[in-house]
Design an enzyme around this catalytic site. Structure first.
Site, mmCIF file in Angstrom:
data_model
loop_
_atom_site.group_PDB
_atom_site.id
_atom_site.type_symbol
_atom_site.label_atom_id
_atom_site.label_comp_id
_atom_site.label_asym_id
_atom_site.label_seq_id
_atom_site.Cartn_x
_atom_site.Cartn_y
_atom_site.Cartn_z
ATOM 1 N N SER A 24 0.867 -1.183 0.000
ATOM 2 C CA SER A 24 0.000 0.000 0.000
ATOM 3 C C SER A 24 0.905 1.235 0.000
ATOM 4 O O SER A 24 2.077 1.144 0.358
ATOM 5 C CB SER A 24 -0.846 0.008 1.278
ATOM 6 O OG SER A 24 -1.621 1.185 1.369
ATOM 7 N N TYR A 40 -1.767 -1.041 10.503
ATOM 8 C CA TYR A 40 -1.869 -1.401 9.078
ATOM 9 C C TYR A 40 -0.628 -0.927 8.304
ATOM 10 O O TYR A 40 -0.019 -1.685 7.537
ATOM 11 C CB TYR A 40 -3.143 -0.765 8.505
ATOM 12 C CG TYR A 40 -3.298 -0.920 7.010
ATOM 13 C CD1 TYR A 40 -3.685 -2.140 6.467
ATOM 14 C CD2 TYR A 40 -3.058 0.153 6.149
ATOM 15 C CE1 TYR A 40 -3.820 -2.288 5.101
ATOM 16 C CE2 TYR A 40 -3.199 0.016 4.789
ATOM 17 C CZ TYR A 40 -3.585 -1.208 4.259
ATOM 18 O OH TYR A 40 -3.719 -1.342 2.905
HETATM 19 P P1 NAP Z 1 -11.391 -6.103 0.439
HETATM 20 O O1 NAP Z 1 -12.301 -5.570 -0.596
HETATM 21 O O2 NAP Z 1 -11.802 -6.011 1.871
HETATM 22 O O3 NAP Z 1 -11.013 -7.599 0.098
HETATM 23 C C1 NAP Z 1 -10.125 -8.285 0.922
HETATM 24 C C2 NAP Z 1 -9.947 -9.697 0.412
HETATM 25 O O4 NAP Z 1 -9.008 -10.393 1.275
HETATM 26 C C3 NAP Z 1 -11.228 -10.487 0.449
HETATM 27 O O5 NAP Z 1 -11.274 -11.350 -0.657
HETATM 28 C C4 NAP Z 1 -11.115 -11.280 1.749
HETATM 29 O O6 NAP Z 1 -11.889 -12.454 1.663
HETATM 30 C C5 NAP Z 1 -9.611 -11.601 1.756
HETATM 31 N N1 NAP Z 1 -9.086 -11.911 3.088
HETATM 32 C C6 NAP Z 1 -9.002 -11.100 4.171
HETATM 33 N N2 NAP Z 1 -8.465 -11.764 5.205
HETATM 34 C C7 NAP Z 1 -8.201 -13.024 4.771
HETATM 35 C C8 NAP Z 1 -7.654 -14.183 5.378
HETATM 36 N N3 NAP Z 1 -7.256 -14.202 6.665
HETATM 37 N N4 NAP Z 1 -7.544 -15.315 4.633
HETATM 38 C C9 NAP Z 1 -7.925 -15.320 3.332
HETATM 39 N N5 NAP Z 1 -8.453 -14.258 2.699
HETATM 40 C C10 NAP Z 1 -8.595 -13.122 3.421
HETATM 41 O O7 NAP Z 1 -9.966 -5.384 0.380
HETATM 42 P P2 NAP Z 1 -9.233 -4.612 -0.807
HETATM 43 O O8 NAP Z 1 -9.530 -3.188 -0.654
HETATM 44 O O9 NAP Z 1 -9.475 -5.276 -2.094
HETATM 45 O O10 NAP Z 1 -7.708 -4.828 -0.348
HETATM 46 C C11 NAP Z 1 -6.940 -5.888 -0.879
HETATM 47 C C12 NAP Z 1 -5.476 -5.646 -0.554
HETATM 48 O O11 NAP Z 1 -5.101 -4.380 -1.094
HETATM 49 C C13 NAP Z 1 -5.164 -5.584 0.928
HETATM 50 O O12 NAP Z 1 -3.926 -6.174 1.184
HETATM 51 C C14 NAP Z 1 -5.122 -4.099 1.211
HETATM 52 O O13 NAP Z 1 -4.289 -3.798 2.290
HETATM 53 C C15 NAP Z 1 -4.530 -3.591 -0.088
HETATM 54 N N6 NAP Z 1 -4.819 -2.183 -0.374
HETATM 55 C C16 NAP Z 1 -6.082 -1.750 -0.606
HETATM 56 C C17 NAP Z 1 -6.302 -0.411 -0.926
HETATM 57 C C18 NAP Z 1 -7.665 0.126 -1.294
HETATM 58 O O14 NAP Z 1 -7.767 1.335 -1.513
HETATM 59 N N7 NAP Z 1 -8.682 -0.657 -1.405
HETATM 60 C C19 NAP Z 1 -5.224 0.486 -0.959
HETATM 61 C C20 NAP Z 1 -3.954 0.009 -0.678
HETATM 62 C C21 NAP Z 1 -3.755 -1.336 -0.398
HETATM 63 P P3 NAP Z 1 -12.737 -13.007 2.945
HETATM 64 O O15 NAP Z 1 -13.279 -11.814 3.636
HETATM 65 O O16 NAP Z 1 -13.734 -13.913 2.329
HETATM 66 O O17 NAP Z 1 -11.716 -13.733 3.747
#
Ligand code: NAP
Length: 258
Positions: free
Chosen positions: A143, A157
């Site tokens: 991130s 985080y």
């Molecule tokens: P999201 O929409 O909340 O999706 C998170 C995904 O991770 C879901 O598929 C969830 O599935 C899975 N997950 C969470 N904990 C898990 C576990 N213990 N075991 C297996 N699967 C797990 O999040 P997102 O925004 O797409 O973020 C994805 C990644 O991008 C993360 O690493 C986040 O830190 C990073 N990121 C996001 C943003 C943003 O703006 N969205 C920005 C920077 C970085 P289940 O809930 O079914 O387990």
């Protein structure tokens, strides 16, 4: 023109939602064999249906990547279904917002356990398969928060996301002789289910702070991952690509508004 990734075995943790689903969609369109990993079966099945319609071979595994047993299962199922692991996208992550004074030990463990320890366990579990691939690729979803920026409520985080880059640099050295590259994508604010939970006000404020004046899409992170997975990116390792519409660039409000 990049070499085809048709038939390549790609694992995307967190592939059932958000950025992971975008990464998976981009690889599936390239006719890769994609294994999505998440904990929620229903979301996993819905993602498979959605992505399979766009091409490629997509399946889902319910596993918790914060546990070694879950990560071992990911490697075993990828071998069973798709013949191994060529590309590992360690993307699953959580981002509860909590000020330091309100943080519980359990939440610190959960954030570091999922985002940082989970990514290490996953690489360890998939290592034999990545070595067998001969051109293994590891792509971590870090991130901008942590490695580059800070935001109140996300100290745990941010630490987990900066920690991923520390892990990446040594992993890149350790695994180089096996032909494996280890790189990271650093998304800014991307429209996902997880981000939606932060509310419209947060989203609007973020859009206003980005030079491109919009949030990113999951597929836009997917394209960066696709590049890092390509044969042509084989000499790039231990590096981080920021995908943020320029969000980290302005040095002041005046620079943003000029
Ligand atoms: P999201 O929409 O909340 O999706 C998170 C995904 O991770 C879901 O598929 C969830 O599935 C899975 N997950 C969470 N904990 C898990 C576990 N213990 N075991 C297996 N699967 C797990 O999040 P997102 O925004 O797409 O973020 C994805 C990644 O991008 C993360 O690493 C986040 O830190 C990073 N990121 C996001 C943003 C943003 O703006 N969205 C920005 C920077 C970085 P289940 O809930 O079914 O387990």
């Amino acid at each position: 023109m990049f070499s085809s990734l048709e038939g390549t075995s790609v694992v995307v943790t967190g592939g059932s939602k958000g950025i992971g689903k975008g990464i998976a969609r981009v690889f599936a369109r390239e006719q890769a064999r994609v294994l999505l990993v998440g904990r929620d079966e229903e979301a996993g099945r819905a993602a498979v249906d959605e992505l399979a319609a766009g091409g490629g071979e997509v399946s889902f595994l319910a596993a918790d990547i914060s546990k070694a047993t879950g990560c071992d299962r990911v490697a075993a199922v990828a071998a069973e279904r798709n013949g191994g692991v060529d590309v590992l996208c360690a993307n699953a992550g959580i981002f509860p917002q909590r000020l330091i004074r309100e943080m519980s030990e359990e939440e610190i463990d959960e954030v570091l356990g999922t985002n940082l320890k989970g990514c290490m366990l996953l690489v360890r579990a998939c290592l034999p398969a990545l070595e067998r691939s001969g051109h293994g690729r590891v792509i971590l979803t870090s991130s901008i928060t942590g490695p580059v920026t800070g935001f109140p409520g996300w100290s745990h985080y941010g630490a987990s996301k900066a920690g991923q880059l520390g892990f990446m640099r040594t992993a890149a050295i350790e695994l180089a002789q096996s032909g494996i590259t280890v790189n990271a994508v650093l998304p800014g604010n991307i429209v996902t289910e997880g981000l939606d939970e932060l509310g419209d006000e947060y989203t609007a404020e973020m859009a206003a702070s980005i030079p491109m004046r919009r949030l990113g899409t999951p597929d836009e992170v997917g394209y960066a991952a696709l590049f890092l997975a390509s044969k042509e990116a084989g000499y790039i390792t231990g590096q981080a690509i920021v995908v943020d519409g320029g969000q980290i660039l302005p040095e002041s409000l005046a620079a943003l508004e000029a």
